[in-house]
Structures are given as structure tokens and as C-alpha cells.
Scaffold this motif. Sequence first.
Motif, PDB file in Angstrom:
ATOM      1  N   LYS A   1       0.838  -1.196   0.000  1.00 46.76           N
ATOM      2  CA  LYS A   1       0.000   0.000   0.000  1.00 46.76           C
ATOM      3  C   LYS A   1       0.875   1.248   0.000  1.00 46.76           C
ATOM      4  O   LYS A   1       1.941   1.269   0.615  1.00 46.76           O
ATOM      5  CB  LYS A   1      -0.916   0.012   1.224  1.00 46.76           C
TER       6      LYS A   1
ATOM      7  N   PRO B   1      -6.403   9.894  -2.121  1.00 46.56           N
ATOM      8  CA  PRO B   1      -6.918   9.092  -1.017  1.00 46.56           C
ATOM      9  C   PRO B   1      -6.066   7.890  -0.633  1.00 46.56           C
ATOM     10  O   PRO B   1      -6.171   7.419   0.503  1.00 46.56           O
ATOM     11  CB  PRO B   1      -8.302   8.654  -1.526  1.00 46.56           C
ATOM     12  N   GLY B   2      -5.210   7.414  -1.531  1.00 47.26           N
ATOM     13  CA  GLY B   2      -4.354   6.302  -1.183  1.00 47.26           C
ATOM     14  C   GLY B   2      -3.340   6.644  -0.110  1.00 47.26           C
ATOM     15  O   GLY B   2      -2.825   5.754   0.571  1.00 47.26           O
TER      16      GLY B   2
ATOM     17  N   PRO C   1      -6.731   8.375   3.590  1.00 43.94           N
ATOM     18  CA  PRO C   1      -8.145   8.053   3.375  1.00 43.94           C
ATOM     19  C   PRO C   1      -9.059   9.002   4.145  1.00 43.94           C
ATOM     20  O   PRO C   1      -8.697   9.529   5.209  1.00 43.94           O
ATOM     21  CB  PRO C   1      -8.268   6.623   3.918  1.00 43.94           C
TER      22      PRO C   1
ATOM     23  N   THR D   1     -11.744  10.084   6.662  1.00 44.68           N
ATOM     24  CA  THR D   1     -12.156   9.529   7.944  1.00 44.68           C
ATOM     25  C   THR D   1     -12.856  10.608   8.757  1.00 44.68           C
ATOM     26  O   THR D   1     -12.595  11.804   8.580  1.00 44.68           O
ATOM     27  CB  THR D   1     -10.946   8.998   8.735  1.00 44.68           C
TER      28      THR D   1
ATOM     29  N   TYR E   1      -7.545  17.873  -2.200  1.00 50.58           N
ATOM     30  CA  TYR E   1      -7.754  16.438  -1.973  1.00 50.58           C
ATOM     31  C   TYR E   1      -8.552  15.873  -3.145  1.00 50.58           C
ATOM     32  O   TYR E   1      -9.520  16.473  -3.609  1.00 50.58           O
ATOM     33  CB  TYR E   1      -8.546  16.232  -0.681  1.00 50.58           C
TER      34      TYR E   1
END
Length: 287
Positions: A62, A84-85, A88, A90, A113
Motif C-alpha cells: 500500500k 486518497p491512497g 483516506p 475519515t 484532496y
Amino acid sequence: MTTRRDANLSRRGLLGGGLAALGALAVGRPLRAGGIGAAFAKAPFRLGLQSYSLRGYKVDGKSSLEKALAVSNALEIRNWEVYPGHIPITADADVIRKTQDELKKAQVDVVGYGVIPFKKGDPNNRKPFEFAKAMGIEYLSADPDPDSFDELDKLVEEFGIGVGIHNHGPGHRYDLIDVIAKAIKDHSPKIGCCIDAGHFLRSKEDPVRAAEVFGKRVFGVHLKDVKDATTFTILGKGDLNYPGLFKVLAANDYTGLVALEYEENEENPADDIRVCLEEALKALEPN
């Protein structure tokens, strides 16, 4: 494509040697006397990176935020549009606080973003705005369904966060300048375009014209070069008129983010990113 591998950043050294190798990346090799921060401080807008460029620095398969920040810090890049990788979305306040601490330690500000989708009536549409508000993010680059714009009108006004429609190359629903202009025409001025220069070139559109058309409704710029509408390449090796693009942005009093997005050499892009930043700086130097 020929890549520059003369720095101490082989894939083995990077991924096997850990953050020490990352941190040593720019030692003794400043982009300009006084560093990139001093050089970019003279620009009329903020210059930085779309963190997707650093997606290849991974842990357990990842994309690693820690490694990406280490490379960014070594290159003295201070502004990001984050994908987003790396971070993420939240609603967890503790996670947000820890992420902000990590960004602060690396001296990186997240200005934008994306790219993220929006769908009509989807209760998840609020989440990116809530997250952006908590993180201090100024705009979202987005790929919204055409019937979601009325909902976006309300969200951008409620949160005070801009949305830039991201063009994504030939055949995409927002591939052409006039298509995006028509889509946003009767909607909030906080909905505009995130100009992806490379993808506009792939669609045989002029990114300079995009900056002229969208004016004050530019929310983010992805700075990437493409040759012959087919091949992503180092800035200055393709067909992008980036001095012209910078000139129009400055004339429009654009103070947002111009984020280099380099898609090639995924596992080891740092040296190529350095060359691209040098080219951007040359275009900003007084004649």
C-alpha cells in the motif's frame, strides 16, 4: 523512457534502506541556492505536488504516507494535493489529529484532496467536505455525476470548500473544456475546474485556454506534460506551454495550488520530479 538514476535512490536502497535513504535524497543537491522553498516563495501562486506522484513508495503493498512525506520533505516540497491512497477520508478525530501532526512534522500543507466521485442523493457526499473542513483543506478535485451538481451547490456553500471538476483524458465525460464550462455554468462559483494539463493535452485541448475560460473558477492545477497527445513525460519534454499557463494564472490572480503530477517511473520518480521542478522554476524566473 530514459530516467535519471544518478542519485542515491535505487529501488533497493529506497525500499530496503528505509527512511534514512529517503531523508538523504536531497543532501548536497539543492534545487536552487537557498532551497526550493525560497525559490517558490516568489511565485504568484503555490507550487507543490499531487501526492499520487509518490504512490510507488509502498509498505505491505500500500502507498505509504510516511515514505511519501520523507521524499517530499527531501525535495523541499511544502504543498500537496493529496490522493486518497495516502490519506483516506475519515471522521475519526484522533486519526485526523495524528495525520495533521505527521504532516506538520514533514512541513507539508495539504491544500487539495482528490480525485473523488459524487453521486446524486448519496449520503456519503458530505463526508469529503466534513473531512476537508477538519483537515483545513481548501478544495476537492472531483468527478461528480452530472445530476449531482444541485447537491454540490449546497455543500460548497455550507462548507466554504471549492470543488474542481477534474478532466481525465479522451473519452471521459469531462474531457473537453467546453463540456466542463457548460456543466458548471449555472452553478455555484465555488464549483469550477481542476485543470489537469496533461489530460487536456491528451484530449487535444489547450490547458492555457482552460485557465482563460475558467478564470476565478480554477480550483487546483495538475501540472503534467504530454508529447503528441499520447506519452506522459518530464516537464519541458512534451507539448505543454507551461510558461503561458503560469502567465494566465498569474494574470487571473490565482493564488491556489499548481501541483506537479508525474505519472511515470512509478517506483522511483524522485529524480524525475526534481527535474520537473527545475523546469517550473525556470519558467518563473524573470526574463
